[in-house]
Design a protein around this motif. Structure first.
Motif, PDB file in Angstrom:
ATOM      1  N   VAL A  94      42.437  38.840  42.729  1.00  0.00           N
ATOM      2  CA  VAL A  94      42.177  39.839  41.679  1.00  0.00           C
ATOM      3  C   VAL A  94      41.940  39.153  40.340  1.00  0.00           C
ATOM      4  CG1 VAL A  94      43.193  41.723  40.359  1.00  0.00           C
ATOM      5  CG2 VAL A  94      43.412  41.683  42.838  1.00  0.00           C
ATOM      6  N   GLY A  95      42.766  38.149  40.028  1.00  0.00           N
ATOM      7  CA  GLY A  95      42.582  37.435  38.772  1.00  0.00           C
ATOM      8  C   GLY A  95      41.235  36.743  38.675  1.00  0.00           C
ATOM      9  N   VAL A 132      42.034  47.763  34.464  1.00  0.00           N
ATOM     10  CA  VAL A 132      42.705  48.788  35.272  1.00  0.00           C
ATOM     11  C   VAL A 132      42.767  48.360  36.736  1.00  0.00           C
ATOM     12  CG1 VAL A 132      42.547  51.157  36.112  1.00  0.00           C
ATOM     13  CG2 VAL A 132      42.113  50.660  33.701  1.00  0.00           C
ATOM     14  N   ILE A 133      41.667  47.813  37.257  1.00  0.00           N
ATOM     15  CA  ILE A 133      41.654  47.339  38.645  1.00  0.00           C
ATOM     16  C   ILE A 133      42.703  46.254  38.860  1.00  0.00           C
ATOM     17  CG2 ILE A 133      40.289  46.094  40.367  1.00  0.00           C
ATOM     18  CD1 ILE A 133      37.822  47.521  39.298  1.00  0.00           C
ATOM     19  N   ALA A 134      42.769  45.312  37.935  1.00  0.00           N
ATOM     20  CA  ALA A 134      43.744  44.220  38.056  1.00  0.00           C
ATOM     21  C   ALA A 134      45.168  44.760  38.034  1.00  0.00           C
ATOM     22  CB  ALA A 134      43.533  43.211  36.929  1.00  0.00           C
ATOM     23  N   ILE A 135      45.448  45.717  37.142  1.00  0.00           N
ATOM     24  CA  ILE A 135      46.798  46.272  37.054  1.00  0.00           C
ATOM     25  C   ILE A 135      47.160  47.024  38.334  1.00  0.00           C
ATOM     26  CG2 ILE A 135      48.233  47.960  35.853  1.00  0.00           C
ATOM     27  CD1 ILE A 135      46.768  47.232  33.275  1.00  0.00           C
ATOM     28  N   GLY A 192      47.646  44.576  41.215  1.00  0.00           N
ATOM     29  CA  GLY A 192      48.864  43.806  41.009  1.00  0.00           C
ATOM     30  C   GLY A 192      50.111  44.613  41.325  1.00  0.00           C
ATOM     31  N   ILE A 193      50.157  45.869  40.848  1.00  0.00           N
ATOM     32  CA  ILE A 193      51.304  46.735  41.125  1.00  0.00           C
ATOM     33  C   ILE A 193      51.423  47.007  42.618  1.00  0.00           C
ATOM     34  CG2 ILE A 193      52.229  49.056  40.787  1.00  0.00           C
ATOM     35  CD1 ILE A 193      51.077  49.014  37.975  1.00  0.00           C
ATOM     36  N   PHE A 194      50.291  47.248  43.277  1.00  0.00           N
ATOM     37  CA  PHE A 194      50.323  47.528  44.712  1.00  0.00           C
ATOM     38  C   PHE A 194      50.823  46.314  45.496  1.00  0.00           C
ATOM     39  CE2 PHE A 194      48.185  47.966  48.896  1.00  0.00           C
ATOM     40  CZ  PHE A 194      48.782  49.150  49.289  1.00  0.00           C
ATOM     41  N   ALA A 195      50.379  45.107  45.120  1.00  0.00           N
ATOM     42  CA  ALA A 195      50.848  43.894  45.789  1.00  0.00           C
ATOM     43  C   ALA A 195      52.350  43.715  45.581  1.00  0.00           C
ATOM     44  CB  ALA A 195      50.084  42.681  45.269  1.00  0.00           C
ATOM     45  N   ILE A 196      52.847  44.014  44.389  1.00  0.00           N
ATOM     46  CA  ILE A 196      54.288  43.889  44.119  1.00  0.00           C
ATOM     47  C   ILE A 196      55.081  44.898  44.949  1.00  0.00           C
ATOM     48  CG2 ILE A 196      56.061  44.185  42.350  1.00  0.00           C
ATOM     49  CD1 ILE A 196      54.054  43.080  40.315  1.00  0.00           C
TER      50      ILE A 196
END
Length: 247
Positions: free
Chosen positions: A25-26, A67-70, A73-77
């Motif tokens: 994602v990054g 927004v996509i990155a956030i 990232g939240i979903f992976a966490i």
């Protein structure tokens, strides 16, 4: 023993998938935004003078990528936390009763569905990212062999209609082809600057797909582990009781 128990509670598969997904994602968001900015502003707006192309689009794209990155990232966490809850002795403490086991299975099924949908979206995104990569290879070959080459005596015209891009230049302005040296050399500079960024974004999307595939398999395994958690504990207790009665 305490250290070994802590290491046994680490969901290494979920951790690796989360790292792959976050790195992807990054890389994707960090490289695709400047690549699109170069193409929209320096190539289409400045070189081809495409009409109705506004700078505000670039700011909107930046917000979308953030927004996509956030979200990813939240979903992976969240998936990583679920992996911790379904791994090792933590699973025994969390999923004890029948309701807890059913809740864990429902959660695993829900995350599997979301992961599957996101994976399909990123597979489509990866397929779309292959288009600018192919365009970069084609245009870079033209630039290297026919424009940048100091011994070149003939400069080809780069015509957007050859790539399926059309608009009414008489009504809306702009131009569909670049033919002179002064037009082609800045174009090639922009292509060689944006091309590697598109390649990196393509590789980032591939990493995201790999991370989503890993999470999907992990969710499937966790669902089975949660289902069997109670049965395994009962069998273990029966064996321990049998050994105590035996001796």
């Amino acid at each position: 023993m305490g250290l070994l128990e802590c290491l046994g509670r680490v969901p290494y598969a979920s951790l690796i998938a989360a790292v792959i997904c976050c790195v992807g994602v990054g890389v994707f968001c960090g490289t695709l935004y400047p690549a699109l900015r170069i193409i929209l502003q320096e190539v289409l707006r400045d070189r081809f003078e495409v009409p109705e192309l506004r700078v505000s689009w670039v700011g909107t794209m930046q917000i979308v990528f953030i927004v996509i990155a956030i979200i990813m990232g939240i979903f992976a966490i969240i998936l990583l936390i679920f992996g911790f809850l379904a791994t090792g002795s933590t699973r025994k403490n969390v999923y004890k009763g029948a309701k807890c086991i059913m809740g864990g299975r429902i959660s695993a099924a829900f995350f599997m569905f979301i992961t599957y949908v996101l994976n399909l979206i990123w597979i489509l995104m990866t397929s779309l990212m292959a288009v600018p990569v192919m365009m970069y290879v084609i245009l870079n070959s033209i630039c290297v062999n026919e424009v940048i080459d100091v011994y070149a005596t003939y400069y080809p015209c780069v015509n957007l209609t050859h790539y399926g891009l059309y608009w009414n230049t008489t009504a809306y302005g702009g131009k569909l082809a670049l033919c002179t040296t002064n037009e082609l050399r800045p174009l090639c500079d922009s292509v060689q600057e944006a091309g590697p960024l598109f390649v990196a974004a393509f590789m980032g999307s591939v990493l995201i797909v790999l991370g989503m595939v890993g999470f999907f398999g992990i969710m499937s395994a966790n669902s089975v582990r949660i289902l069997l958690a109670k049965e395994v504990d009962e069998i273990r207790e029966d064996f321990e009781t049998y050994d105590l009665n035996k001796f």
